[in-house]
Design a protein around this motif. Sequence first.
Motif, PDB file in Angstrom:
ATOM      1  N   GLU A 140      14.921  51.152  86.567  1.00 51.09           N
ATOM      2  CA  GLU A 140      15.956  50.990  88.045  1.00 51.09           C
ATOM      3  C   GLU A 140      16.682  49.361  87.915  1.00 51.09           C
ATOM      4  O   GLU A 140      17.593  49.066  88.734  1.00 51.09           O
ATOM      5  CB  GLU A 140      15.000  51.545  88.481  1.00 51.09           C
ATOM      6  CG  GLU A 140      15.290  51.773  90.293  1.00 51.09           C
ATOM      7  CD  GLU A 140      14.429  52.043  91.023  1.00 51.09           C
ATOM      8  OE1 GLU A 140      14.143  51.368  92.402  1.00 51.09           O
ATOM      9  OE2 GLU A 140      13.275  52.545  90.877  1.00 51.09           O
ATOM     10  N   ARG A 141      15.640  48.915  87.628  1.00 50.00           N
ATOM     11  CA  ARG A 141      16.011  47.709  87.603  1.00 50.00           C
ATOM     12  C   ARG A 141      17.089  46.953  87.003  1.00 50.00           C
ATOM     13  O   ARG A 141      18.031  46.470  87.363  1.00 50.00           O
ATOM     14  CB  ARG A 141      14.643  46.912  87.430  1.00 50.00           C
ATOM     15  CG  ARG A 141      15.235  45.098  87.338  1.00 50.00           C
ATOM     16  CD  ARG A 141      15.220  44.469  88.245  1.00 50.00           C
ATOM     17  NE  ARG A 141      15.903  43.000  88.172  1.00 50.00           N
ATOM     18  CZ  ARG A 141      15.965  42.164  88.817  1.00 50.00           C
ATOM     19  NH1 ARG A 141      16.914  42.864  90.052  1.00 50.00           N
ATOM     20  NH2 ARG A 141      16.649  41.215  88.585  1.00 50.00           N
ATOM     21  N   LEU A 142      17.204  48.098  85.468  1.00 49.48           N
ATOM     22  CA  LEU A 142      18.723  47.401  84.694  1.00 49.48           C
ATOM     23  C   LEU A 142      19.223  47.799  85.212  1.00 49.48           C
ATOM     24  O   LEU A 142      20.711  47.401  85.417  1.00 49.48           O
ATOM     25  CB  LEU A 142      18.436  47.988  83.345  1.00 49.48           C
ATOM     26  CG  LEU A 142      19.125  47.855  81.888  1.00 49.48           C
ATOM     27  CD1 LEU A 142      19.640  46.048  82.176  1.00 49.48           C
ATOM     28  CD2 LEU A 142      19.136  48.756  81.329  1.00 49.48           C
ATOM     29  N   GLN A 143      19.160  48.972  86.156  1.00 53.23           N
ATOM     30  CA  GLN A 143      20.901  49.401  87.133  1.00 53.23           C
ATOM     31  C   GLN A 143      21.367  48.895  88.476  1.00 53.23           C
ATOM     32  O   GLN A 143      22.356  48.540  88.096  1.00 53.23           O
ATOM     33  CB  GLN A 143      20.576  50.732  87.018  1.00 53.23           C
ATOM     34  CG  GLN A 143      20.869  52.456  86.932  1.00 53.23           C
ATOM     35  CD  GLN A 143      21.835  51.779  85.027  1.00 53.23           C
ATOM     36  OE1 GLN A 143      22.620  52.101  85.758  1.00 53.23           O
ATOM     37  NE2 GLN A 143      21.875  52.408  84.183  1.00 53.23           N
ATOM     38  N   SER A 144      20.243  48.155  88.867  1.00 50.92           N
ATOM     39  CA  SER A 144      20.729  47.384  90.093  1.00 50.92           C
ATOM     40  C   SER A 144      20.982  46.511  89.722  1.00 50.92           C
ATOM     41  O   SER A 144      21.963  45.662  89.837  1.00 50.92           O
ATOM     42  CB  SER A 144      19.441  46.315  91.219  1.00 50.92           C
ATOM     43  OG  SER A 144      19.429  45.971  91.760  1.00 50.92           O
ATOM     44  N   LEU A 145      21.229  45.458  88.091  1.00 52.49           N
ATOM     45  CA  LEU A 145      21.436  44.556  87.001  1.00 52.49           C
ATOM     46  C   LEU A 145      22.963  45.016  87.480  1.00 52.49           C
ATOM     47  O   LEU A 145      23.749  43.617  87.490  1.00 52.49           O
ATOM     48  CB  LEU A 145      20.970  43.898  86.110  1.00 52.49           C
ATOM     49  CG  LEU A 145      19.611  42.843  86.799  1.00 52.49           C
ATOM     50  CD1 LEU A 145      18.499  42.833  85.101  1.00 52.49           C
ATOM     51  CD2 LEU A 145      19.534  41.749  87.541  1.00 52.49           C
ATOM     52  N   LEU A 146      22.961  45.582  86.609  1.00 60.23           N
ATOM     53  CA  LEU A 146      24.812  45.850  86.117  1.00 60.23           C
ATOM     54  C   LEU A 146      25.776  46.437  87.283  1.00 60.23           C
ATOM     55  O   LEU A 146      26.328  45.982  87.307  1.00 60.23           O
ATOM     56  CB  LEU A 146      24.202  47.521  85.179  1.00 60.23           C
ATOM     57  CG  LEU A 146      24.096  47.337  83.948  1.00 60.23           C
ATOM     58  CD1 LEU A 146      23.475  48.849  83.594  1.00 60.23           C
ATOM     59  CD2 LEU A 146      24.925  46.408  82.991  1.00 60.23           C
ATOM     60  N   LYS A 147      25.023  46.779  88.804  1.00 60.86           N
ATOM     61  CA  LYS A 147      26.346  46.731  89.383  1.00 60.86           C
ATOM     62  C   LYS A 147      25.826  45.012  89.950  1.00 60.86           C
ATOM     63  O   LYS A 147      27.130  45.087  90.542  1.00 60.86           O
ATOM     64  CB  LYS A 147      24.994  47.590  90.667  1.00 60.86           C
ATOM     65  CG  LYS A 147      25.283  49.271  90.338  1.00 60.86           C
ATOM     66  CD  LYS A 147      24.503  49.869  91.193  1.00 60.86           C
ATOM     67  CE  LYS A 147      23.997  51.748  91.171  1.00 60.86           C
ATOM     68  NZ  LYS A 147      23.935  52.558  92.158  1.00 60.86           N
TER      69      LYS A 147
END
Length: 661
Positions: free
Chosen positions: A231-238
């Motif tokens: 979830e944190r990784l997806q947030s960083l990508l966005k």
Amino acid sequence: MNKIAVLGLIEERSELLKSLMKMGVVEIDQVEPDEELRDRIQNPNVQNDLAKIDNSLTEILRALDILSQYVPVKKPMFSARRIVSESDYSAILKNKNKILADADKINRFEDEIAKMKSEENRIKTLLTSLNPWLELDIPLDVINTRYTFCYTGSLPSGTDLKKFQEAIQGEFPESDLLTGKSDADHHYVMLIGHKSIETEMLSLARAWGWNRIVLRDVEGNAKRSKARLEERLQSLLKEREEKIKGIIKMADERERLETIYDSLQMDRAKIEAKSRLISTRSAFLLKGWLPAEHSSKVTEYLDEHYFCMVEIEAPAKDEEFPVLLKNGPVVESISPIINMYGVPSSLEIDPSPITFPFYIFFFGLMLGDGGYGILIALFTGIILKKYRLEDSTRVFMKLLFFCGLSTILAGFLFGSWFGIASLSKTALWIVPTEQPELMMSYSILIGIIHMYTGLFMKALNLIRRGQILDAVFDVGFIYVMFTGFILSLLPFAPGISISSSSGIVQAGYKIFIVGVVLVLATNGRKSKNIFGKIFGGLPRLYDVVSFFSDCLSYTRILALGLASAIIGDIVNTLSAALGGNFIVKLLVMVPILLFGHTLNFALNALGAYVHSSRLQFLEFFGKFLEGGGQAFKPLKANTKYIIIKTENNLFLNSGLKTGIV
């Protein structure tokens, strides 16, 4: 070239330097104050100003590189700097602080993106480390309780897990082992035991090759931790995508950033120029050089716009001054070759007009194929006609264009067109592949004319300095010696039938002896002792050996011309020798012809360029060109991205004479 000295008011110094930069015709010399006046007169200290500008330049250049990375601009094959009107340039300068802030914003976006990438890599590494423990429903962030410890670790893949478990639990019954996934290199095992046996149990485990693995940034079991990290990784990508979009939105600022970058470069040049002046609290003194053709206009402009005194003075007779070569639109094309060798002395004759015809003629003879010459002339001609080029690129393209025309002339002389053997009968002069010995003699003859021209240039330089006797002794008598030497060797010239008893050869022997005597008698004249005056000319006799060696260097004209013709003929013969029906033959022949002639053209065109340059540098310039001159470097806008069109460009566009200004 004239000297210029300007004495002006300190409050007008910056504006005056700005005007001189717009004119771009004044080189500013370093002026040092006298020792006894250093307490009142000094060179301005500009180090802090330069450091500040360098920092801004670095920031803008980095921002432009970032924009090029995320929003690349496809430039044409031959691109030139943008032309910006003075009014547009001034309008952009009014927003200089905002544009600098935009550059800083772009750089901060990139810094944040870099941090995000680093965090993403860290999370991906953590996710990889969690994979072996996904099947275990146990909190990985709990490594001990009040009475127990719980450590994750790995064993070599060759370890028997059953025996390992038996060994541990046999020795320590109050322990447990939880096994995660295994891969090709490791088994992943969690050790649980009472704290009282921690040291002994870990020692036994290590004896089996067990190594502890510390899992960081985990909460709960592996599955829960993985979900949180993903979830944190997806947030960083966005978030990273938003930053990238922010950079892309600022792509419209690229041209303004480029303009400010060049503006800062000009400011830097003005500050450096300021450091070369000497100044008091109220006045400054500037000294330098400018072309004589511009002297009156520059003086008139400065007198009209500034409260200053301008003094123009011609250099002394033997005084060296900065060199500015100015030639017509044809001869200027040889400047890349001259500049590769070095700047001639200001006391020498400009070698450009005499170098140009020899260079392109040699290039044509060495490439030798008129078909290739047509390709060069067409390609460079289209570029010169279609594109707006930078001066350096335009001049080089013009040189290649003239070399192409020269190669077309060689095609007519040799009857060589794309290596087609049947066209050799159209030769207007000679077919080198059929008469290579005679062509060798012609090559040497061309070289002799080339070197004699170089000696003639040496004589002109000596006469220009008033050394008329030196021109006679050091050039005229050398002519006599070399001419006799050449005539005496005519019986040995390949492709020529001249008897050693013929009158011209016998005359050559006598001329050579006379030349040797004259050289021996005169070349020790500058020695201060009698021994040097008598024998000082002996070393000059070695020039005969050097001259003979130089003559042989010109056989490369034959060698390169033969290579081009023979390889072209081989390519044509190979393609024509293929069998099969017409369509198959055509499908195979065309690629062979294209590849073979492209390779032949590329290799021999490069060889012609290199070896033509070599003959100028060594055999020709070595005869007369001393060099060592300092190029004229005026204070002007040496920009990277833009050209500012100012009124001063038209004001000074008077047209210069050819030669060394």
